[in-house]
Design an enzyme around this catalytic site. Structure first.
Site, short mmCIF file in Angstrom:
data_model
loop_
_atom_site.label_atom_id
_atom_site.label_comp_id
_atom_site.label_asym_id
_atom_site.label_seq_id
_atom_site.Cartn_x
_atom_site.Cartn_y
_atom_site.Cartn_z
N HIS A 131 -5.12 -14.64 9.36
CA HIS A 131 -4.32 -13.41 9.31
C HIS A 131 -5.02 -12.20 9.91
O HIS A 131 -4.56 -11.09 9.74
CB HIS A 131 -3.86 -13.09 7.88
N ARG A 163 1.31 -11.03 5.49
CA ARG A 163 2.77 -11.07 5.57
C ARG A 163 3.34 -10.56 6.89
O ARG A 163 4.52 -10.66 7.13
CB ARG A 163 3.37 -10.24 4.42
N PRO A 179 0.84 -1.20 0.00
CA PRO A 179 0.00 0.00 0.00
C PRO A 179 0.88 1.25 0.00
O PRO A 179 1.82 1.35 0.76
CB PRO A 179 -0.77 -0.12 1.32
N GLU A 180 0.58 2.15 -0.89
CA GLU A 180 1.30 3.42 -0.92
C GLU A 180 0.45 4.48 -0.20
O GLU A 180 -0.64 4.21 0.27
CB GLU A 180 1.60 3.82 -2.37
#
Ligand SMILES: [Zn+2]
Length: 300
Positions: free
Chosen positions: A120, A139, A31-32
């Site tokens: 997750h 992650r 994500p930016e």
């Protein structure tokens, strides 16, 4: 945003269904800044003014371990502001601030608290509205910190460069920092110690708009080119925020619609295709382990 409150469906970016690129492009999928800002805007109306009933940490082993003392520190506090600095979401409470980073694959959703957890889902911020702010991160590069000090002094934030929309990020500033630097201009604008939030996709697009080739030495840019680049960076980021972000594959915005910005990208991932305006074939090369795209006709 209809159905946001009463639906059990995920309402913010879901980590399911987006693909990771292979090889060197994989880093682009994080994500930016626009995605983080989009998340902030999506979450804001559901958390501000709410009291935290509990923080339930299911998996403390994120990028940094979530301290076991944290739930007791934040329970019972009211949320005052949902802010952002660079790619950190800043949840300001009555006595401190939560710093939340989405890492490379993290997402936040506002859900009814009883919604069953899925793989997750690492923590829940349970609210007095009956909803939960749920963090999912396959992650586990995301993070959660809490500080009772001035948040700008936190080690993760203290040395961050200006935001692209800050008044201090202007032509004078970029002119000054480019003068003695021989590094390629694309690397320079992606350097978060000089300006935060310009990721790989937006760097290529901003340079296209500025009509500057990505490999140009920073110090070779003219004052006019620097001015165009400042405008280009702001324009691409603003467009991306308006349309809900772009970097997550099959990104789903707050309203459940896919992000639209990808269709508006001029050069990114268009290598080998003729440029839409001038007909020239877009070129791609690897630069600092990232893919760079540019139009050899439009960019000097
Ligand atoms: Zn062109």
């Amino acid at each position: 945003m209809s159905g946001f409150e009463d639906s059990a469906q995920p309402t913010l970016a879901t980590p399911d269904g987006f693909r990771w690129d292979d090889g060197i492009a994989s880093l682009d999928s994080m994500p930016e800044l626009p995605e983080v800002e989009t998340t902030r805007r999506g979450v804001e109306p559901h958390v501000v003014g709410r009291r935290i009933v509990a923080l339930a940490v299911h998996e403390p082993r994120l990028r940094w371990r979530v301290p076991s003392s944290l739930p007791a520190q934040v329970a019972g506090q009211r949320i005052r502001v949902a802010g952002r600095r660079a790619k950190y979401l800043l949840i300001e409470l009555e006595s401190g601030t939560l710093l939340l980073h989405l890492g490379m694959s993290g997402s936040l959703r506002v859900l009814p608290a009883q919604t069953p957890r899925v793989a997750h889902d690492h923590f829940d911020v349970l609210l007095d509205s009956g909803n939960t702010l749920r963090f999912n991160d396959p992650r586990r590069f995301g993070s959660l910190h809490y500080t009772t000090d001035t948040v700008d002094k936190h080690p993760l934030l203290a040395r961050l460069a200006p935001e692209p929309f800050d008044a201090t990020f202007n032509t004078d500033y970029l002119w000054r920092v480019t003068r003695r630097r021989r590094v390629a201009i694309k690397q320079l604008i992606m350097n978060s110690t000089l300006v935060v939030g310009v990721g790989n996709i937006y760097a290529s697009e901003a340079l296209f708009r500025a009509r500057v080739r990505p490999r140009r030495q920073a110090s070779s840019l003219s004052r006019a080119e620097v001015a165009r680049l400042v405008r280009g960076i702001r324009t691409v980021l603003a467009m991306a925020i308006r349309t809900g972000g772009t970097t997550l594959r099959d990104y789903v915005g707050v309203d459940g619609n896919p992000g639209y910005f990808r269709q508006k990208l001029y050069v990114y991932e268009r290598a080998g295709k003729p440029f839409r305006k001038c007909g020239t074939t877009i070129r791609q090369f690897a630069q600092g382990q990232r893919s760079t795209y540019y139009c050899p006709s439009c960019q000097q």
